[in-house]
Design an enzyme around this catalytic site. Structure first.
Site, PDB file in Angstrom:
ATOM      1  N   HIS A 223      -4.826 -31.914  19.128  1.00 52.33           N
ATOM      2  CA  HIS A 223      -3.657 -32.673  19.584  1.00 52.33           C
ATOM      3  C   HIS A 223      -2.539 -31.736  20.012  1.00 52.33           C
ATOM      4  CE1 HIS A 223      -5.537 -36.387  18.239  1.00 52.33           C
ATOM      5  NE2 HIS A 223      -5.999 -35.642  17.239  1.00 52.33           N
TER       6      HIS A 223
ATOM      7  N   GLU B 155      -4.717  -6.059  15.029  1.00 56.85           N
ATOM      8  CA  GLU B 155      -4.248  -4.747  14.577  1.00 56.85           C
ATOM      9  C   GLU B 155      -5.391  -3.733  14.674  1.00 56.85           C
ATOM     10  OE1 GLU B 155      -0.842  -4.426  11.579  1.00 56.85           O
ATOM     11  OE2 GLU B 155      -2.500  -3.701  10.375  1.00 56.85           O
TER      12      GLU B 155
ATOM     13  N   GLY C  53      -4.915  -1.854   5.055  1.00 52.69           N
ATOM     14  CA  GLY C  53      -4.128  -3.019   4.623  1.00 52.69           C
ATOM     15  C   GLY C  53      -4.836  -4.337   4.901  1.00 52.69           C
ATOM     16  N   ARG C  54      -5.367  -4.472   6.107  1.00 56.96           N
ATOM     17  CA  ARG C  54      -5.984  -5.755   6.498  1.00 56.96           C
ATOM     18  C   ARG C  54      -7.363  -5.951   5.895  1.00 56.96           C
ATOM     19  NH1 ARG C  54      -4.916  -2.069  10.361  1.00 56.96           N
ATOM     20  NH2 ARG C  54      -6.591  -1.294  11.690  1.00 56.96           N
TER      21      ARG C  54
ATOM     22  N   LYS D 126       0.835  -1.195   0.000  1.00 51.79           N
ATOM     23  CA  LYS D 126       0.000   0.000   0.000  1.00 51.79           C
ATOM     24  C   LYS D 126       0.879   1.257   0.000  1.00 51.79           C
ATOM     25  CE  LYS D 126      -3.460   2.303   2.831  1.00 51.79           C
ATOM     26  NZ  LYS D 126      -4.457   2.202   3.886  1.00 51.79           N
TER      27      LYS D 126
ATOM     28  N   GLU E 141      10.640  -4.444   4.594  1.00 57.94           N
ATOM     29  CA  GLU E 141      10.794  -5.843   4.224  1.00 57.94           C
ATOM     30  C   GLU E 141      10.415  -6.063   2.754  1.00 57.94           C
ATOM     31  OE1 GLU E 141       9.150  -4.521   6.767  1.00 57.94           O
ATOM     32  OE2 GLU E 141       8.816  -5.966   8.383  1.00 57.94           O
TER      33      GLU E 141
ATOM     34  N   LYS F 263       9.366  -0.115  13.999  1.00 58.96           N
ATOM     35  CA  LYS F 263       9.941   0.136  12.666  1.00 58.96           C
ATOM     36  C   LYS F 263      10.973   1.256  12.766  1.00 58.96           C
ATOM     37  CE  LYS F 263       5.661  -0.686  10.028  1.00 58.96           C
ATOM     38  NZ  LYS F 263       4.664  -0.077   9.161  1.00 58.96           N
TER      39      LYS F 263
HETATM   40  O1  F6P Z   1       3.221  -2.904   9.812  1.00 62.13           O
HETATM   41  C1  F6P Z   1       1.849  -3.033   9.665  1.00 62.13           C
HETATM   42  C2  F6P Z   1       1.365  -2.637   8.307  1.00 62.13           C
HETATM   43  O2  F6P Z   1       1.335  -1.274   8.178  1.00 62.13           O
HETATM   44  C3  F6P Z   1       0.014  -3.253   8.043  1.00 62.13           C
HETATM   45  O3  F6P Z   1      -1.024  -2.492   8.491  1.00 62.13           O
HETATM   46  C4  F6P Z   1       0.057  -3.443   6.572  1.00 62.13           C
HETATM   47  O4  F6P Z   1      -0.902  -4.367   6.159  1.00 62.13           O
HETATM   48  C5  F6P Z   1       1.463  -3.913   6.369  1.00 62.13           C
HETATM   49  O5  F6P Z   1       2.223  -3.165   7.290  1.00 62.13           O
HETATM   50  C6  F6P Z   1       2.011  -3.771   4.978  1.00 62.13           C
HETATM   51  O6  F6P Z   1       2.030  -2.452   4.566  1.00 62.13           O
HETATM   52  P1  F6P Z   1       2.215  -2.070   3.046  1.00 62.13           P
HETATM   53  O7  F6P Z   1       1.115  -2.688   2.276  1.00 62.13           O
HETATM   54  O8  F6P Z   1       2.177  -0.575   3.014  1.00 62.13           O
HETATM   55  O9  F6P Z   1       3.558  -2.596   2.601  1.00 62.13           O
END
Ligand code: F6P
Length: 552
Positions: free
Chosen positions: A389, A358, A272-273, A212, A218, A517
């Protein structure tokens, strides 16, 4: 556990919400408030009274200690806290995400809405049309890789909401023979990349950079890593034919070198979620085929229609949220397990962990005051029967009950009827065992019948008793197809929105993920330089130990 126990607040008249919380507090404090078995004993029609159907799903909340009186009080709380108004404001596209001054219009991705939602829906349809054209061109072979080979694999690079939803849906719906093979890379851990690399043929791989913000460390690290690999395989000029971006940040996608025709945008009103229905779902359309992606959206839209129209007392997301409110605030149960009795839903708990924790892991109200009551519980889960289990011991006999969501699918998509019956029998039995428990007298009689000596019976008895009265809800799906999966995910999305309104918190922001972060940046620089700066002694000590071990 409730904000109020008294009948007045500093001499002033209580608000309707305060009265509703106080009423619930009184019900929760009453003797036997957590007992479930007596409710079944007193009412042979309890299942009929405490289950509802909507959008093709059945929600049974009868195996909870929610009585008619508790349900009435919970519904009064929903009305008093403005659940309907909050829902309708969300649908109209008002900036319900107050801290980011944004709307939460994920419903506009799957159906028409009033107010600002109408324009949002029109825009979303344009992007969907582009996604469809792209998907079908890739499937036809009109869009190919740099070496003119057809794409057979889609590699989605993203994390959090840009990964968990798509991964969960792919695990649930993808079958061998579907149009493309989906692979998802989330973790910055190079072992993740090493694990997927042998499965990839660069010449046939289409890479989606799903972010987004297009700034997530990462995802960007992995995107650069994968681009270097792609360039080494198909050449620097050829690599761009293998990339597309799913993002709201068009400046950053351009800077990364992805042309506008390969950027599928969405807006900041998609959290995002909540984003798997947006361009973030392109890996789904490519791997499952357009029709099944569309059916997923249709299923969610059916749940949206139910959520927007059904009275509170018949509204599945509202009832699921009220059940959680009763467990968390009434009974002080701050954990919940999700057990899908369907192997294909194995990543659903992970998706719900982000969606719920979240969204609802908040400690201040919309106005910024500390909350005076508990908010979102810890969510965890595993598919049944595997969970039986592992952690179900604690759920059956641990000192604190853990409410469970059981998810059962009536008809499987395999021909192994006996396996499916065993699966369903186990799911039903777990819920029944949690409810009914096993009293001392029954356990004692059983051991006596088995011929155990009296001393042994006395020694083992406390260990073999099941307290019972442990709550669960069950959600039934006729089948796990795209339509019903869409409805199921939307059910949980709306449950989160309802809980946000009940608790007076913002379920659409996530400031809590920021600090770590930010603090990673100086640590990264210091690890690169091999020099440990000013930190608490634990962090500094660990950094020194890591540098020492790396140097060995
Ligand atoms: O670190 C959490 C977050 O901001 C989430 O809310 C989001 O889904 C995820 O990181 C990934 O963010 P992006 O789509 O901006 O890479």
């Amino acid at each position: 556990p409730f904000p109020l126990r008294a009948n007045g607040v500093g001499g002033r008249t209580m608000t309707a919400a305060e009265r509703a919380w106080a009423e619930l507090a009184a019900l929760a404090a009453a003797p036997g408030a957590s007992a479930i078995r007596p409710l079944f004993a007193a009412d042979p029609a309890r299942f009929a009274r405490f289950h509802r159907e909507g959008a093709g799903l059945l929600l049974d909340f009868s195996k909870t200690s929610i009585s008619e009186a508790v349900l009435a009080a919970l519904l009064a709380l929903a009305r008093a806290t403005g659940v309907e108004a909050a829902r309708d404001a969300m649908a109209r596209g008002e900036p319900v995400n107050v801290t980011e001054r944004r709307a939460a219009l994920h419903m506009a991705l799957r159906g028409p809405l009033p107010g600002a939602g109408a324009a949002a829906h029109a825009e979303a349809m344009e992007v969907l049309a582009r996604m469809r054209a792209f998907t079908e061109a890739v499937h036809r072979g009109d869009i190919r890789g740099a070496t003119n080979q057809r794409f057979d694999t889609v590699l989605n690079i993203g994390i959090g909401g840009s990964d968990l939803g798509p991964v969960m849906v792919c695990r649930a719906l993808w079958r061998a023979g579907d149009p493309m093979r989906p692979i998802h890379l989330a973790n910055v851990d190079g072992h993740g990349w090493e694990a997927v690399l042998p499965q990839l043929d660069a010449r046939r791989t289409l890479v989606l950079v799903a972010s987004k913000t297009f700034t997530t460390q990462e995802t960007m690290a992995n995107a650069h890593l994968v681009r270097r690999w792609m360039e080494a395989s198909v050449g620097k000029n050829g690599a761009s034919a293998h990339f597309a971006a799913l993002s709201t940040n068009l400046a950053a996608t351009t800077a990364f070198g992805i042309g506008e025709d390969r950027v599928f945008p969405f807006r900041d009103w998609v959290g995002g979620r909540f984003s798997l229905w947006s361009a973030i779902g392109l890996s789904l359309a490519l791997s499952l085929g357009w029709d099944r992606f569309a059916a997923l959206l249709e299923g969610a839209r059916a749940m949206d229609a139910h959520f927007l129209a059904a009275p509170l007392a018949d509204n599945l997301p509202v009832l699921l949220a009220l059940t959680e409110c009763w467990h968390v605030n009434g009974l002080g149960l701050h954990r919940r397990a999700v057990l899908p009795y369907d192997e294909r839903l194995r990543r659903l708990p992970a998706h719900l962990q982000q969606l719920e924790m979240e969204s609802l892991g908040k400690g201040v109200t919309l106005a910024g005051a500390p909350v005076s009551h508990a908010t979102g519980p810890v969510v965890f889960g595993e598919p049944g029967t595997n969970a039986q289990h592992s952690f179900m011991q604690l759920v059956h006999q641990g000192p604190r009950p853990v409410p469970v969501d059981f998810i059962l699918v009536a008809r499987p998509d395999h021909g192994h009827a006996e396996n499916h019956r065993i699966l369903l029998a186990n799911g039903l039995a777990q819920a029944e065992a949690l409810l009914m428990g096993r009293e001392a007298a029954a356990v004692e009689a059983e051991m006596r019948a088995a011929g155990l000596p009296e001393a042994e019976i006395a020694r083992l008895l406390p260990h073999r008793v099941f307290p019972g009265d442990r709550p669960s809800v069950t959600i039934l799906l006729p089948r796990l197809d795209a339509h019903h999966l869409g409805a199921l995910i939307a059910l949980y999305e709306h449950k989160v929105a309802v809980l946000g309104a009940l608790w007076g918190i913002n379920p659409f922001d996530q400031w809590g993920v920021e600090l770590g972060k930010v603090m990673a940046a100086p640590i990264l620089r210091e690890l690169e330089a091999g020099h440990v700066g000013a930190h608490d002694s634990s962090t500094a000590g660990l950094m020194q130990a890591l540098l020492r071990l790396q140097a060995e």
